[in-house]
Motif scaffolding. Structure first.
Motif, PDB file in Angstrom:
ATOM      1  N   ALA A  49       0.843  -1.210   0.000  1.00 61.18           N
ATOM      2  CA  ALA A  49       0.000   0.000   0.000  1.00 61.18           C
ATOM      3  C   ALA A  49       0.873   1.253   0.000  1.00 61.18           C
ATOM      4  O   ALA A  49       0.582   2.235  -0.704  1.00 61.18           O
ATOM      5  CB  ALA A  49      -0.933  -0.024   1.210  1.00 61.18           C
ATOM      6  N   LEU A  50       1.968   1.195   0.762  1.00 55.06           N
ATOM      7  CA  LEU A  50       2.886   2.332   0.821  1.00 55.06           C
ATOM      8  C   LEU A  50       3.503   2.593  -0.566  1.00 55.06           C
ATOM      9  O   LEU A  50       3.561   3.740  -1.027  1.00 55.06           O
ATOM     10  CB  LEU A  50       3.988   2.024   1.853  1.00 55.06           C
ATOM     11  CG  LEU A  50       5.094   3.035   2.036  1.00 55.06           C
ATOM     12  CD1 LEU A  50       4.535   4.370   2.520  1.00 55.06           C
ATOM     13  CD2 LEU A  50       6.138   2.526   3.043  1.00 55.06           C
ATOM     14  N   ILE A  51       3.910   1.512  -1.232  1.00 51.17           N
ATOM     15  CA  ILE A  51       4.509   1.659  -2.564  1.00 51.17           C
ATOM     16  C   ILE A  51       3.463   2.185  -3.558  1.00 51.17           C
ATOM     17  O   ILE A  51       3.761   3.064  -4.379  1.00 51.17           O
ATOM     18  CB  ILE A  51       5.121   0.319  -3.046  1.00 51.17           C
ATOM     19  CG1 ILE A  51       6.303  -0.055  -2.145  1.00 51.17           C
ATOM     20  CG2 ILE A  51       5.553   0.408  -4.505  1.00 51.17           C
ATOM     21  CD1 ILE A  51       6.927  -1.409  -2.433  1.00 51.17           C
ATOM     22  N   MET A  52       2.234   1.676  -3.443  1.00 53.11           N
ATOM     23  CA  MET A  52       1.178   2.144  -4.354  1.00 53.11           C
ATOM     24  C   MET A  52       0.958   3.649  -4.181  1.00 53.11           C
ATOM     25  O   MET A  52       0.681   4.357  -5.155  1.00 53.11           O
ATOM     26  CB  MET A  52      -0.149   1.390  -4.108  1.00 53.11           C
ATOM     27  CG  MET A  52      -0.109  -0.086  -4.469  1.00 53.11           C
ATOM     28  SD  MET A  52       0.311  -0.454  -6.193  1.00 53.11           S
ATOM     29  CE  MET A  52      -1.287  -0.476  -6.932  1.00 53.11           C
ATOM     30  N   SER A  53       1.109   4.143  -2.938  1.00 57.07           N
ATOM     31  CA  SER A  53       0.917   5.592  -2.733  1.00 57.07           C
ATOM     32  C   SER A  53       2.029   6.381  -3.435  1.00 57.07           C
ATOM     33  O   SER A  53       1.789   7.472  -3.951  1.00 57.07           O
ATOM     34  CB  SER A  53       0.819   5.932  -1.238  1.00 57.07           C
ATOM     35  OG  SER A  53       2.082   5.765  -0.629  1.00 57.07           O
TER      36      SER A  53
END
Ligand code: DC
Length: 229
Positions: free
Chosen positions: A216-220
């Protein structure tokens, strides 16, 4: 012409970069390069030819003779690796034995140079997720997003231990801890293309994070870069 987007994930073993790269490639339906598998495949050939890892001339000659090709690709999966027509099973290459040889031969400049083109050929539309040690610093310096994925040494050893167990490889946690410590040090300290974060890399520390949280962090970050809507 619109350029082909590339996202690089570099970092040490057990950082979660492999799992995250695969997940991202599947989610985005992009191509996936596991560059470690190419180094491990070359290590397999070195061992099969009984070449001493200290014999630099023979290693360079072998690297030039290796013709890499790949099986049919399922988008989001690294295709099966063939070298000079021989299919090399990824499960066989997962052992620390080949990781260690890969790390040693990967310290030789001319060996690395012989493996550049085969890695660059993975850059194809609609995009590429590239996993390794020097993806953002050497192979895809033009990448749209560079990530350096890491985690504490203790957590990385535990994860790597679990991975090896899942592949039915019998090792102790202590042995894994020592092996990856030595391998990471060699990879980080080599003179050419060392494992270091690119100057423009975003640091992702996965210590204490679930894969879902790290993803999720990378997607942000992808969203912030306008790579996904
Ligand atoms: O990611 P891995 O554990 O499969 O990689 C095995 C070894 O291969 C690693 O310790 C060093 C080498 N390697 C490298 O030198 N450069 C890369 N881009 C990928 C792997």
């Amino acid at each position: 012409m619109k350029s082909i987007p590339v996202i690089t994930l570099d970092g040490p073993s057990g950082s979660g970069k492999g799992t995250l790269s695969r997940l991202l490639a599947k989610t985005l339906q992009w191509h996936f390069l596991d560059s470690g598998l190419i180094y491990r495949g070359f290590a397999y050939k070195v061992a099969a030819a009984h070449i001493d890892v200290e014999n630099i001339d023979k290693l360079i000659m072998l690297a030039k003779q290796c013709n890499f090709s790949f099986g049919q690709e399922q988008i989001g999966e690294m295709p099966e690796l063939n070298i000079n027509g021989e299919t090399i099973p990824a499960t066989l290459l997962a052992t620390e034995h080949y990781g260690e040889i890969a790390s040693r031969v990967g310290a030789i400049v001319k060996v690395r140079q012989a493996l550049v083109e085969v890695q660059r050929q993975f850059k194809q539309a609609p995009g590429l997720i590239a996993d390794g040690r020097d993806m953002g610093t050497q192979i895809f310096t033009e990448a749209d997003l560079k990530l350096y994925v890491t985690a504490s040494a203790v957590e990385r050893a535990k994860r790597r231990y679990q991975q090896l167990k899942q592949n039915a490889i019998n090792v102790s946690l202590e042995q894994v801890q020592n092996e990856i410590k030595m391998r990471d040090e060699r990879d980080a300290k080599r003179a050419y293309a060392p494992m270091v974060p690119a100057k423009d890399a975003v640091l992702i520390d996965t210590t204490g994070k679930t894969i879902a949280a790290a993803k999720a962090l990378i997607m942000s970050h992808l969203q912030a870069k306008g790579l996904i809507s």
